[in-house]
Motif scaffolding. Structure first.
Motif, mmCIF file in Angstrom:
data_model
loop_
_atom_site.group_PDB
_atom_site.id
_atom_site.type_symbol
_atom_site.label_atom_id
_atom_site.label_comp_id
_atom_site.label_asym_id
_atom_site.label_seq_id
_atom_site.Cartn_x
_atom_site.Cartn_y
_atom_site.Cartn_z
ATOM 1 N N ARG A 1 1.006 -1.180 -0.111
ATOM 2 C CA ARG A 1 -0.055 0.001 -0.056
ATOM 3 C C ARG A 1 0.847 1.281 0.082
ATOM 4 O O ARG A 1 0.622 2.140 -0.844
ATOM 5 N N TRP B 1 1.216 4.427 -2.865
ATOM 6 C CA TRP B 1 0.928 5.671 -2.605
ATOM 7 C C TRP B 1 2.129 6.554 -2.633
ATOM 8 O O TRP B 1 1.825 7.685 -3.252
ATOM 9 N N TRP C 1 -8.885 12.433 -7.919
ATOM 10 C CA TRP C 1 -9.565 12.825 -6.557
ATOM 11 C C TRP C 1 -9.452 14.296 -6.295
ATOM 12 O O TRP C 1 -9.930 14.607 -5.449
ATOM 13 N N GLY D 1 -6.195 9.683 5.566
ATOM 14 C CA GLY D 1 -6.200 9.676 3.999
ATOM 15 C C GLY D 1 -6.241 11.161 3.555
ATOM 16 O O GLY D 1 -6.563 11.064 2.374
ATOM 17 N N GLY E 1 -3.878 12.967 2.229
ATOM 18 C CA GLY E 1 -3.095 13.053 1.137
ATOM 19 C C GLY E 1 -2.725 14.614 0.925
ATOM 20 O O GLY E 1 -2.158 15.473 1.841
ATOM 21 N N LEU F 1 -3.657 12.725 8.457
ATOM 22 C CA LEU F 1 -2.871 11.508 8.571
ATOM 23 C C LEU F 1 -2.843 10.664 7.204
ATOM 24 O O LEU F 1 -3.878 10.905 6.437
ATOM 25 N N ASP F 2 -1.931 10.341 6.488
ATOM 26 C CA ASP F 2 -1.738 9.647 5.240
ATOM 27 C C ASP F 2 -0.503 8.587 5.507
ATOM 28 O O ASP F 2 0.548 8.781 6.116
ATOM 29 N N LEU F 3 -0.765 7.480 4.667
ATOM 30 C CA LEU F 3 0.326 6.514 4.205
ATOM 31 C C LEU F 3 1.469 7.145 3.790
ATOM 32 O O LEU F 3 2.485 6.788 4.083
ATOM 33 N N ALA G 1 1.165 7.417 8.719
ATOM 34 C CA ALA G 1 0.714 5.824 9.153
ATOM 35 C C ALA G 1 -0.426 5.298 8.506
ATOM 36 O O ALA G 1 -1.066 6.190 7.547
ATOM 37 N N ASP G 2 -0.370 4.135 8.430
ATOM 38 C CA ASP G 2 -1.385 3.419 8.040
ATOM 39 C C ASP G 2 -2.607 3.137 8.982
ATOM 40 O O ASP G 2 -2.179 2.902 10.246
ATOM 41 N N ILE G 3 -3.951 3.753 8.758
ATOM 42 C CA ILE G 3 -4.978 3.763 9.490
ATOM 43 C C ILE G 3 -5.314 2.595 10.237
ATOM 44 O O ILE G 3 -5.629 2.737 11.349
ATOM 45 N N ALA H 1 -10.539 7.221 1.417
ATOM 46 C CA ALA H 1 -9.337 6.465 1.821
ATOM 47 C C ALA H 1 -10.166 5.093 2.337
ATOM 48 O O ALA H 1 -9.766 4.084 1.949
ATOM 49 N N CYS I 1 -10.232 2.965 -7.903
ATOM 50 C CA CYS I 1 -9.588 4.493 -7.808
ATOM 51 C C CYS I 1 -8.276 4.378 -7.734
ATOM 52 O O CYS I 1 -7.699 3.510 -7.014
HETATM 53 C C1 LIG Z 1 -7.846 8.721 -3.510
HETATM 54 S S1 LIG Z 1 -6.879 9.722 -2.267
HETATM 55 C C2 LIG Z 1 -7.905 10.838 -1.498
HETATM 56 C C3 LIG Z 1 -7.066 11.859 -0.800
HETATM 57 C C4 LIG Z 1 -7.609 12.922 -0.056
HETATM 58 N N1 LIG Z 1 -8.569 12.406 0.977
HETATM 59 C C5 LIG Z 1 -8.589 13.779 -0.985
HETATM 60 O O1 LIG Z 1 -9.912 13.700 -0.962
HETATM 61 O O2 LIG Z 1 -8.050 14.575 -1.846
HETATM 62 C C6 LIG Z 1 -6.653 8.342 -0.869
HETATM 63 C C7 LIG Z 1 -5.458 8.611 0.006
HETATM 64 O O3 LIG Z 1 -5.775 7.746 1.099
HETATM 65 C C8 LIG Z 1 -4.665 7.164 1.466
HETATM 66 N N2 LIG Z 1 -4.488 6.129 1.984
HETATM 67 C C9 LIG Z 1 -4.980 5.081 1.265
HETATM 68 N N3 LIG Z 1 -5.060 3.822 2.377
HETATM 69 C C10 LIG Z 1 -4.564 4.375 3.421
HETATM 70 C C11 LIG Z 1 -4.292 3.864 4.778
HETATM 71 N N4 LIG Z 1 -4.597 2.272 5.023
HETATM 72 N N5 LIG Z 1 -4.132 4.537 5.768
HETATM 73 C C12 LIG Z 1 -3.848 5.939 5.417
HETATM 74 N N6 LIG Z 1 -3.983 6.523 4.468
HETATM 75 C C13 LIG Z 1 -4.551 5.793 3.250
HETATM 76 C C14 LIG Z 1 -3.440 7.550 0.246
HETATM 77 O O4 LIG Z 1 -2.291 7.583 0.495
HETATM 78 C C15 LIG Z 1 -4.127 8.712 -0.468
HETATM 79 O O5 LIG Z 1 -3.539 9.970 0.062
#
Ligand SMILES: C[S@@+](CC[C@H](N)C(=O)[O-])C[C@H]1O[C@@H](n2cnc3c(N)ncnc32)[C@H](O)[C@@H]1O
Length: 206
Positions: free
Chosen positions: A5, A9, A23, A50, A52, A71-73, A97-99, A116, A156
């Motif tokens: 993951r 990202w 997005w 998430g 980003g 928070l984001d990966l 972090a990974d949520i 996310a 996505c």
């Molecule tokens: C489609 S993007 C949406 C970003 C933001 N929320 C937006 O609306 O612009 C998905 C985001 O979720 C993050 N993400 C995906 N899986 C995740 C996880 N398990 N823990 C934390 N962040 C995560 C990705 O790195 C990415 O930034």
């Protein structure tokens, strides 16, 4: 799983500009409407899970909120968001972090997640997410969760997603979260493709 993951990202955010991300949204209009419905004030504490490079944190800072966590990966995403915000971004708490494995160390008034949660296609990961949501949100606090709707895309960022309607979203979060409002929203990607989103506002029981 967590590593693949992260690799995905980090690569996305290292290689693409914001306007190349499907997005990308300049004005998080539905999120802010639901924040208003939740009674958010400048004193509210918010976590954008998430987040980003989302513009939400900028809009929240413009509204005077000062207790904002993103928070984001992807560390690359958060570094880019921080650069865009400049000095005002210094007061944001940026968490890589990974949520599904993050341990909340405090309570927030509002939990926000746009696109996310919908990547969690494994039931154990969804349970881990809901556990973090339960522990991270104060009693009576609100969660704004936005996913692709049942008529939205199946993927996505090239990854499969879960698609939700109000009922399945509420059932997935479980009985500890009372549904407050739902919104359907059609998002247009920077290149003009329509994507149906389902937003839900939930309140954690007191
Ligand atoms: C489609 S993007 C949406 C970003 C933001 N929320 C937006 O609306 O612009 C998905 C985001 O979720 C993050 N993400 C995906 N899986 C995740 C996880 N398990 N823990 C934390 N962040 C995560 C990705 O790195 C990415 O930034």
């Amino acid at each position: 799983m967590e590593n693949s993951r992260t690799t995905h990202w980090e690569q996305v955010y290292s290689e693409k500009a914001d306007t190349e991300l499907s997005w990308h949204q300049e004005d998080p209009i539905v999120s802010l409407e639901l924040f208003d419905l939740a009674g958010a004030t400048s004193q509210s504490s918010v976590i954008d899970v998430g987040g980003g490079t989302s513009c939400l944190s900028t809009r929240l800072m413009e509204r005077g909120l000062r207790d904002v966590t993103v928070l984001d990966l992807s560390g690359a995403a958060l570094a880019s968001a921080q650069r865009r915000l400049g000095p005002i971004g210094e007061s944001i708490n940026w968490v890589v972090a990974d949520i599904t494995s993050w341990e909340p160390a405090r309570h927030y008034d509002i939990w926000h997640d746009r696109a996310a949660f919908h990547f969690l296609d494994d039931a154990d990961d969804r349970a881990a997410y809901v556990d973090r949501l339960s522990r991270g949100l104060r009693p009576g606090g609100h969660a704004v969760i936005a996913s692709f709707a049942t008529n939205g895309p199946k993927k996505c960022s090239g990854l499969p997603v879960m698609r939700y309607d109000p009922e399945t979203l509420a059932n997935t979060l479980g009985g500890a979260f009372a549904p407050v409002a739902f919104r359907s929203h059609v998002h247009f990607t920077p290149w003009g493709s329509a994507q149906s989103f389902q937003y839900g506002l939930f309140q954690k029981h007191r």
